[in-house]
Design an enzyme around this catalytic site. Structure first.
Site, PDB file in Angstrom:
ATOM      1  NE  ARG A 120      -4.047  -2.027   1.889  1.00  0.00           N
ATOM      2  CZ  ARG A 120      -4.180  -2.767   2.997  1.00  0.00           C
ATOM      3  NH1 ARG A 120      -3.469  -2.536   4.069  1.00  0.00           N
ATOM      4  NH2 ARG A 120      -5.122  -3.836   3.004  1.00  0.00           N
ATOM      5  CE  LYS A 142       0.275  13.778 -15.210  1.00  0.00           C
ATOM      6  NZ  LYS A 142       0.177  13.821 -16.689  1.00  0.00           N
ATOM      7  CD  GLU A 184       8.463  14.875 -23.315  1.00  0.00           C
ATOM      8  OE1 GLU A 184       7.606  15.928 -23.121  1.00  0.00           O
ATOM      9  OE2 GLU A 184       7.816  13.798 -23.202  1.00  0.00           O
ATOM     10  CE  LYS A 226       6.809  16.852 -14.801  1.00  0.00           C
ATOM     11  NZ  LYS A 226       6.601  15.440 -15.538  1.00  0.00           N
ATOM     12  CD  GLU A 236      -2.936  16.024 -16.583  1.00  0.00           C
ATOM     13  OE1 GLU A 236      -1.791  15.605 -16.627  1.00  0.00           O
ATOM     14  OE2 GLU A 236      -3.776  15.796 -17.456  1.00  0.00           O
ATOM     15  NE  ARG A 241       1.800  16.411 -13.827  1.00  0.00           N
ATOM     16  CZ  ARG A 241       2.414  15.804 -13.027  1.00  0.00           C
ATOM     17  NH1 ARG A 241       2.153  15.868 -11.743  1.00  0.00           N
ATOM     18  NH2 ARG A 241       3.404  14.977 -13.281  1.00  0.00           N
ATOM     19  CG  ASN A 245      -0.537  15.269 -21.775  1.00  0.00           C
ATOM     20  OD1 ASN A 245      -1.411  14.637 -22.310  1.00  0.00           O
ATOM     21  ND2 ASN A 245       0.316  14.769 -20.921  1.00  0.00           N
ATOM     22  CG  HIS A 248       2.213  14.092 -24.294  1.00  0.00           C
ATOM     23  ND1 HIS A 248       2.970  15.043 -24.889  1.00  0.00           N
ATOM     24  CD2 HIS A 248       2.871  13.470 -23.618  1.00  0.00           C
ATOM     25  CE1 HIS A 248       3.987  15.279 -24.145  1.00  0.00           C
ATOM     26  NE2 HIS A 248       4.233  14.247 -23.328  1.00  0.00           N
ATOM     27  CG  HIS A 252      -0.002   9.306 -25.342  1.00  0.00           C
ATOM     28  ND1 HIS A 252      -0.668   9.799 -24.011  1.00  0.00           N
ATOM     29  CD2 HIS A 252       1.460   9.290 -24.787  1.00  0.00           C
ATOM     30  CE1 HIS A 252       0.296  10.284 -23.290  1.00  0.00           C
ATOM     31  NE2 HIS A 252       1.589  10.087 -23.756  1.00  0.00           N
ATOM     32  CG  HIS A 265       6.941   9.486 -24.677  1.00  0.00           C
ATOM     33  ND1 HIS A 265       5.739   9.290 -24.498  1.00  0.00           N
ATOM     34  CD2 HIS A 265       7.493  10.479 -23.729  1.00  0.00           C
ATOM     35  CE1 HIS A 265       5.128  10.290 -24.132  1.00  0.00           C
ATOM     36  NE2 HIS A 265       6.046  11.144 -23.587  1.00  0.00           N
TER      37      HIS A 265
HETATM   38  P1  NAD Z   1      13.438   4.549 -21.701  1.00  0.00           P
HETATM   39  O1  NAD Z   1      13.093   4.365 -20.097  1.00  0.00           O
HETATM   40  O2  NAD Z   1      12.961   3.227 -22.554  1.00  0.00           O
HETATM   41  O3  NAD Z   1      14.917   4.644 -21.885  1.00  0.00           O
HETATM   42  C1  NAD Z   1      15.398   4.803 -23.279  1.00  0.00           C
HETATM   43  C2  NAD Z   1      16.561   3.854 -23.496  1.00  0.00           C
HETATM   44  O4  NAD Z   1      17.636   4.230 -23.276  1.00  0.00           O
HETATM   45  C3  NAD Z   1      16.170   2.345 -23.156  1.00  0.00           C
HETATM   46  O5  NAD Z   1      16.766   1.429 -23.963  1.00  0.00           O
HETATM   47  C4  NAD Z   1      17.246   2.174 -21.903  1.00  0.00           C
HETATM   48  O6  NAD Z   1      17.433   1.003 -21.486  1.00  0.00           O
HETATM   49  C5  NAD Z   1      18.170   3.213 -22.430  1.00  0.00           C
HETATM   50  N1  NAD Z   1      18.974   3.855 -21.337  1.00  0.00           N
HETATM   51  C6  NAD Z   1      18.709   4.322 -20.103  1.00  0.00           C
HETATM   52  N2  NAD Z   1      19.360   5.051 -19.784  1.00  0.00           N
HETATM   53  C7  NAD Z   1      20.550   4.985 -20.560  1.00  0.00           C
HETATM   54  C8  NAD Z   1      22.164   5.270 -20.247  1.00  0.00           C
HETATM   55  N3  NAD Z   1      22.325   6.153 -19.313  1.00  0.00           N
HETATM   56  N4  NAD Z   1      22.795   5.091 -21.234  1.00  0.00           N
HETATM   57  C9  NAD Z   1      22.479   4.019 -22.151  1.00  0.00           C
HETATM   58  N5  NAD Z   1      21.264   3.692 -22.434  1.00  0.00           N
HETATM   59  C10 NAD Z   1      20.367   4.036 -21.587  1.00  0.00           C
HETATM   60  O7  NAD Z   1      12.639   5.684 -22.127  1.00  0.00           O
HETATM   61  P2  NAD Z   1      12.727   7.084 -22.094  1.00  0.00           P
HETATM   62  O8  NAD Z   1      12.738   7.926 -23.121  1.00  0.00           O
HETATM   63  O9  NAD Z   1      13.715   7.636 -20.808  1.00  0.00           O
HETATM   64  O10 NAD Z   1      11.256   7.633 -21.148  1.00  0.00           O
HETATM   65  C11 NAD Z   1       9.987   7.114 -21.983  1.00  0.00           C
HETATM   66  C12 NAD Z   1       8.936   6.984 -21.140  1.00  0.00           C
HETATM   67  O11 NAD Z   1       8.537   7.782 -20.147  1.00  0.00           O
HETATM   68  C13 NAD Z   1       7.753   6.755 -21.675  1.00  0.00           C
HETATM   69  O12 NAD Z   1       7.062   5.546 -21.222  1.00  0.00           O
HETATM   70  C14 NAD Z   1       6.841   7.859 -21.153  1.00  0.00           C
HETATM   71  O13 NAD Z   1       5.307   7.544 -21.266  1.00  0.00           O
HETATM   72  C15 NAD Z   1       7.335   8.184 -19.728  1.00  0.00           C
HETATM   73  N6  NAD Z   1       7.241   9.456 -19.383  1.00  0.00           N
HETATM   74  C16 NAD Z   1       6.357   9.666 -18.343  1.00  0.00           C
HETATM   75  C17 NAD Z   1       6.290  11.028 -18.005  1.00  0.00           C
HETATM   76  C18 NAD Z   1       5.944  11.144 -16.372  1.00  0.00           C
HETATM   77  O14 NAD Z   1       5.566  12.304 -16.217  1.00  0.00           O
HETATM   78  N7  NAD Z   1       5.800  10.082 -15.699  1.00  0.00           N
HETATM   79  C19 NAD Z   1       6.667  12.040 -18.400  1.00  0.00           C
HETATM   80  C20 NAD Z   1       7.321  11.797 -19.891  1.00  0.00           C
HETATM   81  C21 NAD Z   1       7.325  10.697 -20.414  1.00  0.00           C
HETATM   82  N1  GLY Z   2       4.593  14.386 -18.605  1.00  0.00           N
HETATM   83  C1  GLY Z   2       3.498  14.747 -18.131  1.00  0.00           C
HETATM   84  C2  GLY Z   2       3.256  15.397 -16.819  1.00  0.00           C
HETATM   85  O1  GLY Z   2       4.217  15.021 -15.963  1.00  0.00           O
HETATM   86  O2  GLY Z   2       2.285  15.579 -16.503  1.00  0.00           O
END
Ligand code: NAD
Ligand code: GLY
Length: 363
Positions: A120, A142, A184, A226, A236, A241, A245, A248, A252, A265
């Site tokens: 939890r 998020k 971003e 951010k 949001e 917030r 997006n 997006h 998405h 992404h």
């Molecule tokens: P990811 O986590 O898939 O990382 C990208 C790639 O880089 C992967 O293959 C990973 O293994 C590799 N990698 C990571 N760090 C590395 C490093 N230092 N050296 C070499 N390789 C490395 O993708 P991302 O672009 O980091 O994140 C995308 C995700 O984030 C999506 O799922 C998206 O929905 C999410 N997201 C969430 C929020 C939020 O607010 N929570 C905001 C934006 C995006």
């Molecule tokens: N990346 C979208 C959010 O954090 O709200």
């Protein structure tokens, strides 16, 4: 090291940005209620940084359980989430044990969701290792997994105890991932920081080339933006917030429509932001010159600026699963100007179809 704060009252936390942070055990321990942690990472990041962080924590007296997930967006699902729970239970992790997300946004979103629900709720720390995670996903709480029908459809708002961002990890990031993170970064300029966009335009090649001073500035400015948005509208609720997006709704749809992992992404967001700019133009909000600026800066960051040709009906179906849908109606983030975004449901079907037609790739 620079420290920013995400000002959320009793859920406030610091973002530490600097070099050599993976070697500073005390930085981690000060945010852990118990000297016990599970480091969740992926199969690409583990060989690069898991041992370093494990050694740092062990030296600081922390007992560590490693959890290594398969890398990639296509693994941001129930199966990976369950494998985190399996590992936590096998290691008898407790309520005061800390989950540490070492990786990009996929690891961060999965680990955060696991932390929100395991026993939890247990504390967690974000250790972003991609540009995208550093400037966006690690901040703001998020957390989510994907559903075949839609991106990030199942998740929770759950804030970390701290974000510890060691910018040296970016040295191993592939170029394509760096560019995806720049989408971003550019987004902050577009939605709320015109001055930053004006700085980005002449500096985009320096960022592509990983110029340390340019990158450090872009990271800091992005995190400031951010943190400010999250502090103003954590869950949001006001529309502020939601501006994060921008692009997006289209993005998405690309990610789920093409199959998770095919488009990164950040790439999907880039093409989506151009579509959102064109939609804004069609609605008479944004001039062609500004649409051109949006398209040009993204293209210079080696990002796609056109939507893949999935077909208008398929886009409408995919976008119907967007989390911003209210009362069955799609809502979009539009641009009134560079640096001025807002959320609206006032987008007619004709304008949307026109924007899709104007944005789809003809390759
Ligand atoms: P990811 O986590 O898939 O990382 C990208 C790639 O880089 C992967 O293959 C990973 O293994 C590799 N990698 C990571 N760090 C590395 C490093 N230092 N050296 C070499 N390789 C490395 O993708 P991302 O672009 O980091 O994140 C995308 C995700 O984030 C999506 O799922 C998206 O929905 C999410 N997201 C969430 C929020 C939020 O607010 N929570 C905001 C934006 C995006
Ligand atoms: N990346 C979208 C959010 O954090 O709200």
């Amino acid at each position: 090291m620079q420290t920013l704060e995400v000002s959320l009252g009793e859920r406030a936390y610091p973002i530490y940005i600097g070099t050599q942070l993976l070697k500073q055990g005390e930085l981690f321990v000060r945010h852990m209620p118990q000297p016990r942690a599970a480091i969740v990472t992926d199969s690409n990041v583990a060989p690069l940084y898991l041992q370093r962080l494990t050694a740092t924590l062990a030296e600081a007296g922390v007992q560590v359980t490693p959890v290594i997930l398969p890398a990639g967006e296509e693994h941001k699902n129930w199966e990976s989430l369950n494998s985190i729970f399996d590992a936590l239970l096998a290691a008898r992790c407790e309520r005061r044990s800390t989950l540490i997300a070492l990786g990009g946004g996929v690891v961060g979103d999965l680990t955060g969701f696991a932390a929100a629900t395991y026993l939890r709720g247990v504390p967690f720390i974000q250790v972003p290792t991609t540009l995208l995670a550093l400037v966006d996903s690690s901040v703001g709480g998020k957390t989510a997994i994907n559903h075949p029908r839609g991106k990030n459809m199942i998740g929770a708002f759950y804030q970390p105890q701290a974000v510890i961002a060691d910018t040296e990890t970016l040295n191993t990031l592939p170029d394509r991932e760096l560019y995806a993170g720049l989408a971003e970064v550019i987004k902050y300029g577009l939605i709320r920081d015109h001055a930053f966009f004006d700085w980005l335009e002449p500096n985009i090649e320096a960022l592509n080339a990983r110029d340390p001073a340019a990158l450090a500035y872009a990271i800091l400015r992005s995190c400031e933006n951010k943190a400010a948005v999250v502090a103003a509208d954590e869950r949001e609720e006001t529309g502020e917030r939601a501006t994060l997006n921008l692009g997006h709704t289209f993005g998405h749809a690309i990610e789920s429509g093409m199959g998770y992992g095919k488009w990164l992404h950040g790439e999907a967001v880039a093409a989506g932001m151009v579509a959102a700019a064109k939609l804004s133009q069609i609605l008479g909000l944004l001039g062609a010159d500004n649409v051109g600026r949006v398209e040009s800066i993204l293209a210079r960051a080696h990002l796609p600026v056109a939507l893949p040709a999935l077909g208008a009906d398929r886009y409408l179906e995919l976008m119907g699963h967007d989390k911003k849908v209210e009362g069955g109606k799609l809502r979009f983030i539009l641009l009134r100007a560079i640096g001025e975004a807002y959320l609206t449901a006032d987008v007619g079907r004709d304008a949307l179809l026109q924007a899709l037609a104007a944005s789809v790739s003809h390759d």
